[in-house]
Design an enzyme around this catalytic site. Structure first.
Site, mmCIF file in Angstrom:
data_model
loop_
_atom_site.group_PDB
_atom_site.id
_atom_site.type_symbol
_atom_site.label_atom_id
_atom_site.label_comp_id
_atom_site.label_asym_id
_atom_site.label_seq_id
_atom_site.Cartn_x
_atom_site.Cartn_y
_atom_site.Cartn_z
ATOM 1 N N HIS A 162 0.830 -1.220 0.000
ATOM 2 C CA HIS A 162 0.000 0.000 0.000
ATOM 3 C C HIS A 162 0.863 1.268 0.000
ATOM 4 O O HIS A 162 0.420 2.303 -0.509
ATOM 5 C CB HIS A 162 -0.909 0.032 1.229
ATOM 6 N N ASP A 179 -7.640 -1.651 -1.126
ATOM 7 C CA ASP A 179 -8.544 -2.615 -0.488
ATOM 8 C C ASP A 179 -9.952 -2.218 -0.906
ATOM 9 O O ASP A 179 -10.403 -1.102 -0.591
ATOM 10 C CB ASP A 179 -8.404 -2.573 1.036
ATOM 11 N N GLU A 216 -6.362 -12.365 0.799
ATOM 12 C CA GLU A 216 -7.405 -11.387 1.145
ATOM 13 C C GLU A 216 -8.199 -11.040 -0.116
ATOM 14 O O GLU A 216 -7.649 -10.433 -1.044
ATOM 15 C CB GLU A 216 -6.766 -10.120 1.733
ATOM 16 N N HIS A 274 -7.842 -7.236 -1.468
ATOM 17 C CA HIS A 274 -6.555 -6.524 -1.624
ATOM 18 C C HIS A 274 -6.012 -6.713 -3.051
ATOM 19 O O HIS A 274 -5.777 -7.847 -3.480
ATOM 20 C CB HIS A 274 -5.592 -7.081 -0.573
HETATM 21 C C1 LIG Z 1 -4.229 -4.859 6.695
HETATM 22 C C2 LIG Z 1 -4.872 -5.299 5.411
HETATM 23 N N1 LIG Z 1 -5.907 -4.389 5.041
HETATM 24 C C3 LIG Z 1 -3.831 -5.380 4.317
HETATM 25 O O1 LIG Z 1 -3.761 -4.528 3.472
HETATM 26 N N2 LIG Z 1 -2.980 -6.430 4.400
HETATM 27 C C4 LIG Z 1 -1.850 -6.522 3.540
HETATM 28 C C5 LIG Z 1 -1.086 -7.805 3.742
HETATM 29 C C6 LIG Z 1 -0.940 -5.325 3.782
HETATM 30 O O2 LIG Z 1 -0.894 -4.813 4.906
HETATM 31 O O3 LIG Z 1 -0.220 -4.955 2.837
HETATM 32 ZN ZN LIG Z 2 -4.664 -4.215 1.523
#
Ligand SMILES: C[C@@H](N)C(=O)N[C@H](C)C(=O)O
Ligand SMILES: [Zn+2]
Length: 216
Positions: free
Chosen positions: A116, A123, A193, A196
């Protein structure tokens, strides 16, 4: 604050995309605001924002809208999440019912160095554009208004793996719809996820940014 070159606020590119920026408030797995989120605003690279606008246009024809929960995440926010997990603690029935807090990074649910921070990861879920979608997930962002995905955003549990089975027919179809719409827009899903996604041809594949998330 002016954004670094190459970054935009999503609302300036695709104002119809719904924003429910969870880490700017308390409705997230930390139960508090995360460092670096000064406003509930989605910031992305221009390329990611334009690609997301294309996905929105494609699903709008079916009366649907994207809902973004997190976009660019400052490096200081990633560090805040990391330190928070290292404080340890038992599972949380709402957000990580079967994982200990100290294991969230090792299990891949929270990034120690998150994609991110490169600005091209988002997300995201899908909702009905014209009214409530009324999904009632057992875990994660249970109050979010989205279609049924079988688990809620940030439900850190095997049931959130995109290919997890068994899954209800509707939830499975909605995951396929999201993954296919995002794939057509140039985004790749993270298998652990369902929500994501990272842009395939991201402009800053090796850089991590640390400016705060601000409204203007
Ligand atoms: C925390 C969750 N929303 C997320 O984005 N997980 C991935 C693994 C990340 O933090 O990059
Ligand atoms: Zn994410």
């Amino acid at each position: 604050d002016p954004l670094p070159a190459g970054f935009v606020r999503l609302a300036d590119i695709a104002p119809s995309i719904r924003q429910d920026i969870r880490y700017a408030g308390t409705g997230n797995f930390l139960h508090r605001k995360v460092t670096g989120y000064d406003a509930p605003v989605c910031i992305l690279t221009l390329q990611a924002a334009q690609a997301l606008a294309g996905v929105q246009q494609a699903i709008a024809a079916r009366g649907l809208t994207l809902v973004v929960f997190d976009c660019y995440r400052p490096a200081r926010a990633v560090a805040d999440m990391g330190e928070w997990t290292r404080q340890g603690g038992p599972p949380d029935p709402q957000w990580y019912p079967r994982v200990r807090r100290g294991d969230l990074i090792a299990k891949g649910y929270v990034g120690e160095l998150s994609t991110h921070s490169r600005g091209s990861t988002v997300d995201v879920a899908i909702a009905r554009a014209d009214g409530p979608s009324v999904a009632k997930p057992a875990c994660g962002a249970i109050d979010a208004d989205t279609l049924d995905f079988g688990s809620g955003f940030d439900c850190f549990d095997p049931m959130s793996e995109t290919e997890y089975r068994p899954l209800g027919n509707e939830a499975a179809a909605n995951r396929r719809l999201l993954v296919e719409a995002m794939r057509a827009g140039g985004f790749k899903n993270y298998a652990r996820e369902w929500w994501h996604f990272t842009l395939g041809h991201e402009p800053f594949p090796t850089q991590r940014f640390d400016f705060p998330v601000s409204a203007e």
